[in-house]
Design a protein around this motif. Structure first.
Motif, PDB file in Angstrom:
ATOM      1  N   TRP A 132       0.783  -1.101  -0.134  1.00 38.98           N
ATOM      2  CA  TRP A 132       0.152   0.096  -0.062  1.00 38.98           C
ATOM      3  C   TRP A 132       0.871   1.382   0.074  1.00 38.98           C
ATOM      4  O   TRP A 132       0.189   2.459  -0.387  1.00 38.98           O
ATOM      5  N   SER A 138       1.530  -0.542  -4.991  1.00 37.24           N
ATOM      6  CA  SER A 138       0.171  -0.068  -4.850  1.00 37.24           C
ATOM      7  C   SER A 138      -0.654   0.441  -6.178  1.00 37.24           C
ATOM      8  O   SER A 138      -1.725  -0.169  -6.282  1.00 37.24           O
ATOM      9  N   LYS A 143      -3.935  -1.819  -5.813  1.00 39.92           N
ATOM     10  CA  LYS A 143      -5.229  -1.149  -6.064  1.00 39.92           C
ATOM     11  C   LYS A 143      -6.057  -1.552  -7.061  1.00 39.92           C
ATOM     12  O   LYS A 143      -7.341  -1.827  -6.990  1.00 39.92           O
ATOM     13  N   GLN A 163      -6.059   2.164   1.059  1.00 42.52           N
ATOM     14  CA  GLN A 163      -4.815   2.810   1.277  1.00 42.52           C
ATOM     15  C   GLN A 163      -4.727   3.877   2.385  1.00 42.52           C
ATOM     16  O   GLN A 163      -3.770   3.692   2.828  1.00 42.52           O
ATOM     17  N   LYS A 167      -2.219   3.333   5.503  1.00 43.97           N
ATOM     18  CA  LYS A 167      -1.173   4.128   5.669  1.00 43.97           C
ATOM     19  C   LYS A 167      -1.182   4.715   7.179  1.00 43.97           C
ATOM     20  O   LYS A 167      -0.169   4.988   7.606  1.00 43.97           O
TER      21      LYS A 167
END
Length: 262
Positions: A132, A138, A143, A163, A167
């Motif tokens: 991510w 990512s 994704k 995401q 994070k």
């Protein structure tokens, strides 16, 4: 002594509630949808159940996360119970009288839990970081897979929300600002510790597998076999020959020998 009594009670309870033939494990679609951190977790749970010689079948659902009681995959449906994630599943299986680590003493069990915590604190976070936070992985892999089963604009919105959530999780433990080199050093340190513990043994605590073996296999096998544009984790694992051999051994003993799917 109290733990032995608790195990005896759990075994007795399990004796009255045998493992059903229709036990089911739920996860996202494996080919199109699942992200590699979730695949590692699902594989760990599957391997644990196989090591316990428990029958189950796998159900693929596009909304497996939403179905899960914890919002995380995988989860199992056994009788009237829904149980999600490895640790709660281990605890639930123990109440049915199945204990992979039954023969370990208290000191060994504490050591086993410490190594399992090491994996959760390093390998799991490293996988989330790569999936991510690393921009290449990512954008090219994670994704698109996470949003694959959803129509526009959900196929863009849901991966973005996921995401942001991942994070934030990594930021809370000071991982989001690490460089990929720093993350690789963390992975190498973890693998070094696991390699030294395994040494030349068949499994981490001798000739019989424990929950630690299931957890390690799920994560290392996923790292070794998942095709990603960034392969540095796999290179690190391959550098520890006994860990690579361990993955092949578990694969042979609990999957290939029985014609099971991964």
């Amino acid at each position: 002594m109290s733990s032995l009594v608790a195990e005896a009670v759990q075994a007795e309870i399990g004796a009255y509630e045998p493992w059903p033939d229709n036990a089911c494990l739920y996860q996202p679609y494996q080919v199109e949808q699942i992200t590699f951190p979730d695949y590692a977790t699902c594989l760990s749970v599957k391997t644990f159940l196989h090591m316990c010689s428990l029958d189950f079948h796998t159900e693929l659902r596009i909304n497996a996360e939403e179905m899960s009681p914890s919002g995380k995959v995988p989860f199992i449906h056994v009788g009237a119970f829904l149980v999600a994630e490895l640790d709660p599943i281990i605890a639930f299986v123990n109440t049915r009288g199945f204990h992979l680590s039954r023969e370990l003493n208290e000191s060994e069990r504490s050591e086993m839990r410490a190594y399992m915590a090491l994996i959760e604190n390093i390998l799991v976070n490293a996988e989330l970081y790569l999936a991510w936070v690393d921009e290449t992985v990512s954008e090219e892999i994670t994704k698109p897979r996470y949003g694959y089963v959803h129509p526009w604009p959900l196929n863009r919105l849901l991966p973005w929300q996921k995401q942001r959530s991942m994070k934030a999780r990594l930021k809370s433990i000071s991982w989001s600002n690490k460089t990929i080199d720093e993350v690789c050093e963390e992975v190498k340190t973890c693998c070094q510790a696991l390699s030294e513990k395994l040494d030349n043994k068949q499994y981490f605590f001798g000739t019989r597998p424990t929950e630690l073996d299931a957890l390690v296999f799920g994560h290392l096998y996923t790292i070794l076999t998942t095709r990603l544009p960034v392969s540095r984790f796999a290179v690190i694992v391959e550098g520890f020959s006994n860990l690579a051999a361990f993955c092949k051994r578990v694969e042979e003993n609990f999957y290939k020998k029985f014609g099971r799917e991964y």
